[in-house]
Design an enzyme around this catalytic site. Structure first.
Site, PDB file in Angstrom:
ATOM      1  N   ARG D 247       0.859  -1.186   0.000  1.00  0.00           N
ATOM      2  CA  ARG D 247       0.000   0.000   0.000  1.00  0.00           C
ATOM      3  C   ARG D 247       0.896   1.236   0.000  1.00  0.00           C
ATOM      4  NH1 ARG D 247      -2.614   0.774   5.390  1.00  0.00           N
ATOM      5  NH2 ARG D 247      -1.153   2.513   5.511  1.00  0.00           N
ATOM      6  N   HIS D 251      -3.449   4.654   4.776  1.00  0.00           N
ATOM      7  CA  HIS D 251      -4.682   3.882   4.604  1.00  0.00           C
ATOM      8  C   HIS D 251      -5.740   4.671   3.834  1.00  0.00           C
ATOM      9  CE1 HIS D 251      -8.008   1.215   5.311  1.00  0.00           C
ATOM     10  NE2 HIS D 251      -8.686   2.207   5.817  1.00  0.00           N
ATOM     11  N   TYR D 260       3.550   4.426  12.187  1.00  0.00           N
ATOM     12  CA  TYR D 260       3.627   2.972  12.258  1.00  0.00           C
ATOM     13  C   TYR D 260       4.466   2.322  11.154  1.00  0.00           C
ATOM     14  CZ  TYR D 260      -0.411   3.292   9.009  1.00  0.00           C
ATOM     15  OH  TYR D 260      -1.231   3.579   7.965  1.00  0.00           O
TER      16      TYR D 260
HETATM   17  C1  LIG Z   1     -15.930  -5.246   9.826  1.00  0.00           C
HETATM   18  C2  LIG Z   1     -15.048  -4.053   9.728  1.00  0.00           C
HETATM   19  N1  LIG Z   1     -14.221  -3.764  10.737  1.00  0.00           N
HETATM   20  C3  LIG Z   1     -13.421  -2.679  10.682  1.00  0.00           C
HETATM   21  C4  LIG Z   1     -13.414  -1.865   9.600  1.00  0.00           C
HETATM   22  C5  LIG Z   1     -12.518  -0.628   9.560  1.00  0.00           C
HETATM   23  N2  LIG Z   1     -11.502  -0.805   8.535  1.00  0.00           N
HETATM   24  C6  LIG Z   1     -11.649  -0.307   7.292  1.00  0.00           C
HETATM   25  S1  LIG Z   1     -10.416  -0.775   6.289  1.00  0.00           S
HETATM   26  C7  LIG Z   1      -9.620  -1.627   7.513  1.00  0.00           C
HETATM   27  C8  LIG Z   1      -8.347  -2.336   7.225  1.00  0.00           C
HETATM   28  C9  LIG Z   1      -8.482  -3.264   6.068  1.00  0.00           C
HETATM   29  O1  LIG Z   1      -7.271  -3.895   5.833  1.00  0.00           O
HETATM   30  P1  LIG Z   1      -7.107  -4.877   4.604  1.00  0.00           P
HETATM   31  O2  LIG Z   1      -8.185  -5.860   4.607  1.00  0.00           O
HETATM   32  O3  LIG Z   1      -5.736  -5.402   4.621  1.00  0.00           O
HETATM   33  O4  LIG Z   1      -7.352  -3.949   3.337  1.00  0.00           O
HETATM   34  P2  LIG Z   1      -6.479  -2.722   2.853  1.00  0.00           P
HETATM   35  O5  LIG Z   1      -7.132  -1.480   3.392  1.00  0.00           O
HETATM   36  O6  LIG Z   1      -5.113  -2.907   3.372  1.00  0.00           O
HETATM   37  O7  LIG Z   1      -6.532  -2.764   1.371  1.00  0.00           O
HETATM   38  C10 LIG Z   1     -10.341  -1.542   8.688  1.00  0.00           C
HETATM   39  C11 LIG Z   1      -9.921  -2.131   9.964  1.00  0.00           C
HETATM   40  C12 LIG Z   1     -14.299  -2.199   8.562  1.00  0.00           C
HETATM   41  N3  LIG Z   1     -14.393  -1.471   7.454  1.00  0.00           N
HETATM   42  N4  LIG Z   1     -15.090  -3.298   8.651  1.00  0.00           N
END
Ligand SMILES: Cc1ncc(C[n+]2csc(CCOP(=O)(O)OP(=O)(O)O)c2C)c(N)n1
Ligand SMILES: Cc1ncc(C[n+]2csc(CCOP(=O)(O)OP(=O)(O)O)c2C)c(N)n1
Ligand SMILES: [Mg+2]
Ligand SMILES: [Mg+2]
Lengths: 327, 331, 327, 331
Positions: D247, D251, D260
């Site tokens: 990434r 975020h 971090y």
């Molecule tokens: C059920 C749920 N819990 C928490 C969140 C908050 N949240 C949004 S994105 C994220 C991290 C996602 O990480 P990943 O699956 O690795 O996807 P990336 O953003 O790295 O592409 C979190 C914790 C959410 N959207 N849905």
């Protein structure tokens, strides 16, 4: 006395409780190094280390379930759901497990977990970062749901929740985090869970509400004061189980009741409040019980036009109080 | 894998105790069916066919220190950890004295804090994250105990299985997951529940060791759990064990299995019933003599009779107690 | 006209809808060869084959979620939750997904899924096979919750639910399955979702309830008839969203309202009913709105003494109507 | 694995189209950040670093028949499947004309029925069972299409991942699961999310093939998805693909990643940015000439400028529409 905002009060309560009791620990997504996406756990990782400020995998049912297991063991977990909307995958653990552990084991086991979650709208969060989720849980004996309306209440109630021997959902309005500030005593105090609080005394109309809406109601009440309308504001503080006595008392006092929630109306907490009033003080009422709530749509949309239309605000409350006063 | 540390020469007493517990579990279960068919107790859900793996696993644990989160078939586990026969009948009869729930829950929803048997519910697999929570507590509090949790193979397809195992692996927690694969989830056969070859194939996807053992073989199960426990206490993290057996009874006393599996299939499984294999081994090695055998059967019968009688005559919880223990008393 | 019991009416509705529309299919645990643990899908596997009567792995979130996906594609899934208590792992899929798909996509996608689940107690099911779970979902615009009280209603409403273009939770009282029988027309008819039904007209007291309690209320009303008390019974049928008009009409008519549910009281459906009445017909009331419900405990216990204490029954309702009539 | 069926000699046009889409996705994302930093749009969540895998995977699908359930970073996927640049800006600006949600959802919550892009939500991983439902429909209706669903690697730890993959495997459904492993779930690094070596190690536990590919390598991703699609259409069931990338942005526009992870780590990842590797390859092979390059950049800039302007000037949904489309109109 130092002035803290709402989220600083959260942080201070966590810090003090972790200092007081080694069994208290925090778990959730991004609560560690990142200090939480809203910064509620900022500094805790540095102070208490990785094991007491635990970054979990992205899995809410595990956050709740692992917390519940450790609570049964004797720890005092404070689990964070990143947004209240994302508590849904954990509903089974909360309703089937946490709420029923003491009852189903006939008092052999119990489950002192606190689950914190930021709820509410007005922050461009759209459908899934704005929800009021309390009604989903407000029918489950064994659970308590606390929704504080001010920094002072946050600190005292969060400390009480952590010390409570039963599971407590602690819902923090995310719009309030940086909006609301007030004097908060340093160090030790707790506030009673299960008790509503009269935030303003008045004689013409009683507004019963909770969370950020208390703030909006106060603003409305102040304006109306100048127009000669005297408003009592009862802050529910604990929305489940409700403080029936306080509700009955405050409703009977003015005989005109406005119930306010940011949630959509049907099936919300304030329906139960209305039911309690109509059961216990029907003949003290001088006007139909009024409810002011969000529209009946699945959740708050993103576009500013729509978000604004959905959100509660002082003007809507002011108008509703006025109508009642003039009834 | 190293060879079994239990053997017929040096562990005769242990083996006999294992056999006794296995047999006791079976006999308790059989009695419950009798009581159910006689209309005395409304519900039974059986351990039959799974006692060997339950008792052998329990023997590999430390019943003075470890925590167990059994599922509803685990009479063998709870017996070993300190639930008495009387208590088992008290819960079957749903009487007030039942330590599991005071008659509030259905039979076989186990829990007894004094024995570190953690209270369970009906929704399957919720106990898996709980077990991880106990293991996390051990790590936080630097306590030297293992946590042992079981579930059916059907239940291993719930989200909580995935979330629990992943959490445990990431944090290297001292927990042992044992899937009791009895080939059916009510009427749904294994082939419609999973498409993997072995349930333990899932371990690799969490980064933990996984092993499949014959649940009818007490030596294999004992060994697997013993090693898993050693790993746990050494800080090497969790293990996934699949113990394969067969559900010898219908799903529960409310089920009729004749519509979804053949008598032949069930009979073939009965041939492999671990209880009888073990019995035959012990007889063959002359560890279980005719004398000991009748002594054990006698003792068990007496224990069960007394327990049944006690439980049957015990009182139900008074209706007025229904509102007790929703919340703790404010201190 | 043939007499069917409640579960036969479920089965007949499923069979007819599957015959009528190839897109209709059934999925759930043990619904195939076994015909469902309550036999609601008996014979369907044989008639329609494995692909339209699908035994799923033991995973409720997938049952709902896969159903939702196929509904978005254009199928008409009827998902079975083996017991309503076990719907909890699927709450995220139901509340975050099914209920919001139309709204969040601005009407581009929609989700015509029906989720059937047996709820309710009185069958020695204890804490986790007896729950009333409707209140968990009764605050979610986008969802509909139907809880029929009789075989005739079951057939007409289940057919309507399957044809509905939006998600419908269809909750069947498991104690009613074999207890309730009545004449049910063969073949085609549907009943409107969203409409309450006057099951008995009367002039002294209005009882508003739903599900098995309608049956209990009828028994009570018949007895009271002989004592000269005339009871109106309004069967909500759809408990979310509520039929406000019918509620207001029936409450205003007698001025004395008894609300009955098998659920524990606080936060239950009938709180909302009370709120609607107190908002709209306060001045037509001659007595406080009464609510009769289960005790505030997490769920119904197993021991017969405790189960009996929890369960609603005609005697409790009779006494409550009498009290109201004499008010 | 067989050798890539895409190659520099015979597929020059395809490769150029791929490159165009990859670049377009990147440029759109970059513009959104600019708009966000200028205070014009309140939120951005990026595809940067993942465009190669998104576009390469999409090229291996059939955009006239297949269904896709993208997650919030999948600008590359939705572009390929028919979302226009203008539509992407309409949703970034939350305007009424946005086909995804009419401005109701946050940006990057994709959905467009006409393009078979299935509406998504914020709670992660809920789309996985949905994809299985589409695949089940294909099987039931005997339709020849594949369903493609993506998620982040953090999201692969939700229960819905497990339940969805298991369901698909048991019923041998034509669905392709692609985990876009960008090494972070907000601030939580891979090592605190999972303990397995590769996310694709999980496939075996469901009884489906699993493969990990370099997400920065369009050939590898294309090939993996192509094969998975062939298996799907042949009735051989689902496949789990892990595409590993990084990434490159925080975020989201609400995040600050400096606390971090180090700048060095991010810089090192930028060195491997698939967009530039691919660009260099195409330049080297002289498929991307200087002329074509400036043409493409020009075209993209124009497209984005026009889209931005259009979207910025478009109207918000009127407040009165808030209550529309909660339920369908009764027919
Ligand atoms: C059920 C749920 N819990 C928490 C969140 C908050 N949240 C949004 S994105 C994220 C991290 C996602 O990480 P990943 O699956 O690795 O996807 P990336 O953003 O790295 O592409 C979190 C914790 C959410 N959207 N849905
Ligand atoms: C969440 C949930 N869904 C459904 C049920 C109903 N149910 C009880 S046992 C069972 C089958 C369990 O199968 P398995 O996990 O293999 O255990 P076994 O009974 O074979 O030992 C089902 C579906 C339940 N208890 N919990
Ligand atoms: Mg099984
Ligand atoms: Mg990621």
């Amino acid at each position: 006395m130092p002035v803290l905002n709402y989220i600083q009060a959260v942080k201070e309560a966590l810090k003090e409780e972790m200092e007081r009791d080694e069994k208290v620990y925090v778990l959730g997504e991004d609560v560690g190094v990142r200090g939480g996406v809203f910064r509620a756990t900022e500094g805790l990782y540095e102070q208490f280390g990785e094991l007491r400020v635990l970054d979990t995998p992205l899995a809410e049912s595990a956050i709740a379930g692992v917390g519940i297991g450790s609570a049964m063991y004797g720890m005092r977990p404070v689990a964070e759901m990143q947004f209240a909307d994302f508590i849904m995958p954990a509903v089974n653990q909360i309703i089937s497990e946490a709420a029923k552990i003491r009852y189903r084991s006939n008092n052999d086991w119990h489950c002192p977990i606190t689950i914190r979650a930021p709820y509410g709208g007005g922050v461009h969060g759209a459908l899934y970062h704005s929800q009021s989720i309390e009604a989903v849980f407000a029918n489950q004996p064994g659970l308590k749901i606390v929704m504080p309306s001010s920094p002072y209440d946050v600190k005292g109630l969060l400390k009480a929740a952590i010390r409570d021997d039963d599971p407590v959902l602690f819902l923090e309005h995310k719009r309030a985090y940086r909006l609301l500030k007030e004097e908060v005593p340093e160090g030790e105090y707790t506030l009673p869970i299960g008790k509503a609080d009269v935030k303003r005394t008045g004689s013409d109309v009683t507004v019963i509400t909770y969370g950020l809406c208390v703030h909006f109601a106060k603003e409305a009440a102040e304006k109306l004061e100048q127009q000669g309308i005297s408003t009592e504001i009862l802050d529910l503080r604990t929305v489940y189980p409700l403080d029936k006595e306080a509700i009955i008392h405050s409703a009977s006092k003015t005989g005109k009741v406005l119930l306010v929630t940011e949630d959509n109306k049907e099936g919300s907490i304030i329906g139960e409040v209305a039911a309690i009033i109509s059961e216990h003080c029907l003949f003290d009422l001088d006007a139909p019980i009024q409810r002011l709530a969000g529209p009946e749509v699945p959740a708050m949309p993103y576009a500013p036009t729509l978000e604004k239309e959905f959100m509660m605000n002082p003007d809507k409350i002011e108008a509703a109080i006025k109508d009642l006063a003039e009834f | 894998m190293v060879k079994s540390t239990l053997n017929f020469d040096k562990d005769q007493e242990t083996l006999l105790s294992m056999y006794k517990e296995i047999l006791l579990a079976r006999r308790i279960d059989e009695r419950m069916w009798l009581l159910n068919r006689a209309g005395t107790i409304p519900f039974v859900v059986s351990c039959q066919g799974q006692e060997v793996q339950q008792v052998a696993a329990s023997f590999a644990l430390n019943k003075e220190e470890d925590y167990v989160l059994p599922y509803y078939r685990d009479i063998g586990v709870v017996l070993h950890f300190g639930m008495t026969t009387r208590e088992l009948f008290l819960q079957a009869f749903a009487k007030a004295e039942d330590p599991n729930s005071g008659g509030r829950q259905m039979p076989s929803h186990f829990g007894k804090k004094a024995s570190r048997i953690v209270t369970g519910s009906s929704p399957v697999t919720t106990q898996v994250p709980h077990a991880v929570g106990f293991a996390l507590s051990a790590k936080m509090e630097q306590k030297s105990f293992a946590t042992f949790v079981t579930m059916g193979e059907g239940s291993a397809n719930q989200g909580d299985f995935h979330e629990g195992l992943n959490f445990a692996a990431v944090h290297k927690l001292p927990v042992i997951f044992m899937v009791e694969n009895n080939q059916y989830a009510i009427s749904v056969p294994l082939s419609k529940q999973v498409a993997c070859e072995k349930l333990s194939d899932r371990a690799n996807g969490y980064g933990m060791p996984g092993i499949t053992v014959d649940g009818n073989d007490p030596f294999a199960v004992y060994e697997a759990v013993k090693e898993a426990r050693e790993r746990a206490l050494k800080g090497e993290g969790p293990t996934l064990i699949e113990a394969v057996s067969y559900r010898l009874t219908p799903h529960s006393s409310d089920d009729d299995d004749s519509g979804y599996r053949t008598k032949e299939e069930v009979d073939a499984a009965k041939e492999k019933d671990g209880l009888y294999t073990f019995y035959n081994q012990l007889k063959e090695k002359n560890i279980l003599t005719a004398e000991i055998e009748s002594e054990i059967e006698e003792m068990i019968k007496k224990e069960i009779n007394e327990a049944t009688e006690y439980a049957e005559n015990a009182a139900y919880a008074d209706a007025s107690t229904i509102t007790e223990h929703v919340y703790g008393v404010r201190r």
